[in-house]
Design a protein around this motif. Structure first.
Motif, short mmCIF file in Angstrom:
data_model
loop_
_atom_site.label_atom_id
_atom_site.label_comp_id
_atom_site.label_asym_id
_atom_site.label_seq_id
_atom_site.Cartn_x
_atom_site.Cartn_y
_atom_site.Cartn_z
N GLN A 128 0.84 -1.20 0.00
CA GLN A 128 0.00 0.00 0.00
C GLN A 128 0.87 1.24 0.00
O GLN A 128 2.01 1.23 0.48
CB GLN A 128 -0.93 0.01 1.22
CG GLN A 128 -0.19 -0.06 2.54
CD GLN A 128 -1.12 0.01 3.75
OE1 GLN A 128 -2.00 0.86 3.79
NE2 GLN A 128 -0.93 -0.88 4.70
N GLU A 129 0.31 2.33 -0.51
CA GLU A 129 1.00 3.61 -0.48
C GLU A 129 0.93 4.19 0.93
O GLU A 129 0.00 3.91 1.70
CB GLU A 129 0.36 4.57 -1.47
CG GLU A 129 0.39 4.09 -2.91
CD GLU A 129 -0.32 5.07 -3.83
OE1 GLU A 129 -0.17 6.30 -3.63
OE2 GLU A 129 -1.04 4.61 -4.74
N ALA A 130 1.90 5.01 1.25
CA ALA A 130 1.96 5.62 2.58
C ALA A 130 0.73 6.47 2.86
O ALA A 130 0.25 6.55 3.99
CB ALA A 130 3.23 6.45 2.71
N ALA A 131 0.20 7.11 1.81
CA ALA A 131 -0.96 8.00 2.01
C ALA A 131 -2.21 7.25 2.44
O ALA A 131 -3.15 7.87 2.97
CB ALA A 131 -1.23 8.78 0.72
N VAL A 132 -2.25 5.94 2.23
CA VAL A 132 -3.43 5.15 2.62
C VAL A 132 -3.64 5.22 4.13
O VAL A 132 -4.77 5.14 4.61
CB VAL A 132 -3.25 3.68 2.16
CG1 VAL A 132 -4.31 2.79 2.77
CG2 VAL A 132 -3.30 3.60 0.64
N SER A 133 -2.58 5.43 4.88
CA SER A 133 -2.67 5.42 6.34
C SER A 133 -3.22 6.71 6.91
O SER A 133 -3.52 6.77 8.11
CB SER A 133 -1.28 5.16 6.95
OG SER A 133 -0.77 3.91 6.54
N GLN A 134 -3.38 7.75 6.10
CA GLN A 134 -3.82 9.05 6.60
C GLN A 134 -5.33 9.22 6.47
O GLN A 134 -5.89 9.14 5.37
CB GLN A 134 -3.11 10.17 5.84
CG GLN A 134 -1.60 10.12 5.91
CD GLN A 134 -1.09 10.22 7.33
OE1 GLN A 134 -1.53 11.10 8.09
NE2 GLN A 134 -0.16 9.35 7.69
N LEU A 135 -6.00 9.49 7.58
CA LEU A 135 -7.46 9.65 7.58
C LEU A 135 -7.92 10.84 6.74
O LEU A 135 -9.05 10.86 6.23
CB LEU A 135 -7.96 9.83 9.02
CG LEU A 135 -8.43 8.56 9.74
CD1 LEU A 135 -8.74 8.88 11.18
CD2 LEU A 135 -9.64 7.95 9.05
#
Length: 902
Positions: free
Chosen positions: A439-446
């Protein structure tokens, strides 16, 4: 075959009544206790040598012989782990003679063997098992305290043939010989306990703290005076009575536990008190017993699961479970011939759960990701009250009981959030116990998500039952052999109600920034979880802005109305049975008749979405169905003493099990969609999920064979074979091809399927040594065959939740200061369900626990328990072990406690 056996049994009972003779002379009543008269012994065999009359001691240590000719007799008392007691008793016409017997009369060190420590539990359970009329497995109160078991379910898993279903790592439901827990009967103090959970019959036994229990009896073969709804077996929970002990007694236990996965420390406190009060003369006694237990446990689990095809979900659980249990029991015994009792039990179990989840749906450029939260509080309550009495009138014994029990499960103000996003590159092969996720890192940001839906629910399930039972027994002789005829009846009235109230909010979310709910990253041990969700912020925001949200009216209405129903069930039962001792052979045979009147009320709820006529509505139609059925069920239990140490048993019984309430409920949830097709025309698709009020009960013919060898001391070596032929097994099928569902594309409904069979072997060995060493092992090997329907075709498989191998191994040691036990439980893989064209399998589970006690003196001890030492996870898979369905870790739990007994 059933009717031939019924006629044969009835003929034998009639002959027994008509030809029996009896005498009205003297009686003898005795009690068996330790030398201090603080502990009574149940299950001891008591025999009058000259007359070859045999009986067993009851839970208060008492035994009785009626209608004896005047004279002197030799009384022999046998209890495993002790030398036999032989005494001379004298009988006088028209009088009841009494006697008190102590096991310490036979050996000086008897308290160290059968009164004190872990050997007490083994001795008590084995003596009751040896003297039972049917095939039973037993856990005594002493044995419950020797394992690190949190509740009744976990205590029962130590017995041969029993396994448990776990929730968040804790044992909840008990299966007997691999069968569905819904096929068991559970009673507390003789009263059937309704299930607090919606739609089911099975009782989650984790709601009963083990401290409130005096003993547990699992009957694997039934007798006619027992309820017939026990295809798996019958589980009897006995709560504390003042007559389990002599005089005054009290106990207090305090404990702290820690769960390593969430690093939380949790308290637990329990206490009990009993006393007996003389009210004028020696026989006039009032007994009062009370017990209370409270625990507040914080823990959690880490989970990763897939659908086996295109979806992966990460879950992080934070759980608090609080248990409060209390019992108050009163016994009044004005004389030797009359007894009255009142039994009460209250249990409150609350489960607070906050679940955070990341759901990844893989579809190339159209892949989607959801961030979800589940914030719910669930409270289960069970209350049971029983009142009854026993009266001995010469050769007649009259007993009666009235009971009321109720249970409920309330889920108030449950709150669910769903956030969505797409356009990110995600990928997983879904393989391995813990699948890798790209997954891309941005997936973790709400902040990269949008609020999609909020669900708010208030659900309530209630289950109530009234019962009345009368039993009448008469002692007599038949051709020179001691015998008994017994008959009676029981009435049960039950109402199961499920009320679902769900509201979906799916609009006016555009101005909401999900980043406002962000919390620190959860401590999730299975990979990268991303930003967490703030539970308090989610709840506060909903409470403050609820009136501004758009309600999905149709979805809310169809779910609320479609999942609400009321089932009512009245059961009348009558039985006739006889028991006879013919030298070394005991036969218990009889007939039981049960008639059931069943009704269910619900709704036919149809969601209509019609583009052609511009219609979007929910149509609610009341639905009420009634049916009745009855059964005449024979049973035969035989017990043969080959010699003093070797017993053989045989049982043939017929039992039934009524369907789950949610399966037989009157509900229909229908979705009808009319949409424009590519050719400009309109197509209508109709699908339904429906209950089946016309379901027939399960029926089972059961055969049991066993042999038990008691080599001396405290120990047993046993082997048994069981076979069950089950009819009307319930399966879920697509019945859209039936005439009443013409025009439907799919209709999923529970239906009575073809026959299923279950057979297996149970092996058990228990041995205590004079050195203090204790060894115990049991194993059950079984095999089942069942037929279900898949896409309209017959599909042969095993029974759901049936494991081929279940077993326990225990190694223990005890001396005057130490009591140690290391135990391992094993449950092999089993089929959970058929999911589409895949088999959902639960992998084998093997758990190791430790319990250690240090006795400061005979009244006080410290203990340390270590639970799930090897950190065994739960794992399920599709078709093959490398294809994840669910992987969940719970961590180790350690308990440190202090106990005082008076």
């Amino acid at each position: 075959m059933q009717y031939k056996l019924s006629r044969l049994t009835a003929a034998c009972l009639t002959a027994l009544i008509s030809t029996g003779t009896y005498a009205d002379q003297g009686n003898f009543v005795g009690t068996l206790s330790d030398s201090a008269r603080q502990v009574y012994f149940e299950g001891a065999q008591v025999r009058i040598k000259e007359l070859n009359l045999t009986t067993t001691t009851r839970r208060d240590g008492s035994f009785r012989f009626n209608n004896l000719d005047a004279g002197a007799y030799t009384l022999e008392i046998s209890y495993l782990g002790t030398a036999p007691i032989t005494r001379t008793i004298r009988i006088t016409d028209d009088k009841t003679s009494t006697g008190e017997f102590t096991l310490s009369d036979s050996r000086t060190a008897i308290e160290d063997v059968v009164v004190y420590g872990q050997r007490a539990g083994q001795a008590g359970a084995l003596n009751m098992q040896r003297s039972a009329d049917s095939i039973q497995s037993i856990v005594s109160s002493d044995a419950i305290g020797q394992f690190p078991d949190q509740n009744v379910a976990e205590a029962l898993q130590r017995l041969p043939g029993l396994s448990i279903e776990r929730d968040q790592g804790e044992g909840r439901f008990v299966g007997i010989r691999g069968l569905d827990p819904n096929l068991n009967n559970v009673t507390v103090n003789g009263v059937n306990i309704p299930s607090p959970e919606a739609g089911v019959r099975s009782v989650a036994l984790d709601v009963f703290p083990s401290e409130l229990v005096e003993g547990l009896v699992v009957s694997k073969s039934v007798t006619p005076d027992m309820d017939a709804d026990a295809i798996g077996g019958s589980i009897e929970v006995k709560s504390l009575s003042a007559f389990d002990r002599a005089g005054q007694s009290a106990s207090v236990t305090v404990q702290a536990s820690q769960n390593q996965l969430r690093d939380n420390t949790s308290p637990k406190v329990s206490a009990s008190y009993t006393n007996r009060y003389d009210l004028g003369n020696r026989a006039d006694v009032l007994g009062i017993a009370g017990a209370v237990s409270w625990s507040d446990r914080d823990f959690g689990s880490d989970n990763i699961e897939t659908n086996g095809e295109d979806e992966l979900e990460q879950r992080h659980y934070t759980v608090n479970r609080e248990r409060l249990g209390a019992a108050l029991n009163i016994d009044y015994r004005p004389d030797f011939n009359n007894q009255y009792y009142l039994r009460t039990l209250y249990s409150e179990f609350s489960d607070t759960e906050f679940r955070q989840a990341n759901v990844f749906v893989f579809d190339g450029d159209d892949s989607e990701i959801e961030r979800e939260s589940k914030d719910r509080f669930e409270e289960q309550q069970i209350f049971s009250v029983t009142a009854g009495g026993e009266h001995q009138r010469q050769q007649w014994l009259f007993s009666y009981q009235a009971g009321y029990s109720e249970s409920s499960e309330e889920e108030p103000d449950a709150l669910y959030y769903v956030f969505k996003t797409d356009g990110f590159d995600i990928n997983s092969d879904l393989l391995g116990q813990i699948p890798d996720l790209e997954q891309e890192a941005a997936v973790s940001q709400l902040s990269n998500y949008e609020l999609d839906e909020i669900e708010f629910a208030n659900n309530l399930s209630e289950d109530k039952e009234y019962s009345l039972k009368v039993d009448i027994a008469r002692d007599l002789t038949f051709s020179g052999h001691a015998a008994q005829i017994k008959f009676g009846g029981k009435y049960r009235s039950r109402e199961k109600q499920q009320n679902t109230n769900v509201t979906f909010f799916d609009g006016d979310f555009d101005a909401i920034d999900p980043g406002m709910f962000a919390d620190e990253t959860p401590d999730w041990g299975l990979g990268n979880f991303g930003q967490g969700l703030d539970k308090d912020a989610l709840r506060s925001f909903f409470n403050a802005n609820r009136s501004d949200f758009e309600i999905a009216q149709l979805d809310s209405e169809i779910e609320s109305n479609g999942e609400s129903f009321i089932n009512e069930e009245d059961i009348f039962a009558a039985y006739l049975m006889g028991k006879i001792d013919m030298d070394n052979l005991r036969i218990v045979a009889g007939l039981r008749y049960e008639k059931t009147d069943f009704s269910t009320s619900g709704q036919r709820v149809e969601l209509v979405e019609d583009e052609l006529n511009d219609i979007e509505q929910v149509i609610n139609t009341p639905w009420h169905v009634e049916q009745d059925y009855d059964y005449l069920l024979p049973s035969l239990n035989m017990r043969y003493a080959i010699n003093e140490n070797l017993l053989a048993r045989f049982a043939y019984t017929q039992t039934v099990a009524r369907p789950k309430f949610e399966e037989s409920a009157a509900f229909q949830i229908i979705e009808s969609k009319t949409e424009e097709n590519d050719d400009g025309g309109y197509d209508t698709e109709r699908e339904a999920e429906v209950g089946n009020p016309q379901l027939k009960p399960f029926e089972s013919d059961n055969i049991d064979l066993s042999i038990e060898y008691y080599p001396g001391g405290i120990g047993v070596l046993s082997a048994g074979y069981f076979y069950k032929d089950i009819s009307n097994f319930v399966v879920f099928a697509d019945v859209a091809n039936l005439p009443e569902w013409n025009g439907f594309d799919e209709v999923i409904q529970p239906v009575n399927g073809e026959d299923a069979t279950l057979q297996g072997v149970e092996l058990a060995w228990v041995k205590t040594f004079d050195s203090g060493l204790l060894l115990a092992a049991n194993a059950t090997f079984s095999d089942s065959e069942a037929v279900t329907l898949l896409d309209g075709e017959r599909f042969e498989t095993s029974l759901p939740n049936q494991s081929d191998r279940v077993g326990n191994i225990t190694v223990g040691y005890e001396d005057n200061q130490w009591s140690l036990r290391l135990t391992m439980t094993h449950k092999s893989e089993n089929l959970e369900e058929i999911d589409g064209d895949m088999l959902l399998m639960e992998d084998s589970h093997q758990q190791v626990d430790f319990s250690g006690k240090y006795y400061i003196n005979q009244n006080m001890h410290l203990y340390l328990n270590a639970i799930n030492i090897t950190d065994e996870p739960f794992y399920a898979y599709f078709n093959q072990r490398s294809r994840n369905a669910q992987y969940e870790e719970y961590g180790r739990t350690f308990e440190l406690g202090f106990s005082w007994n008076m």
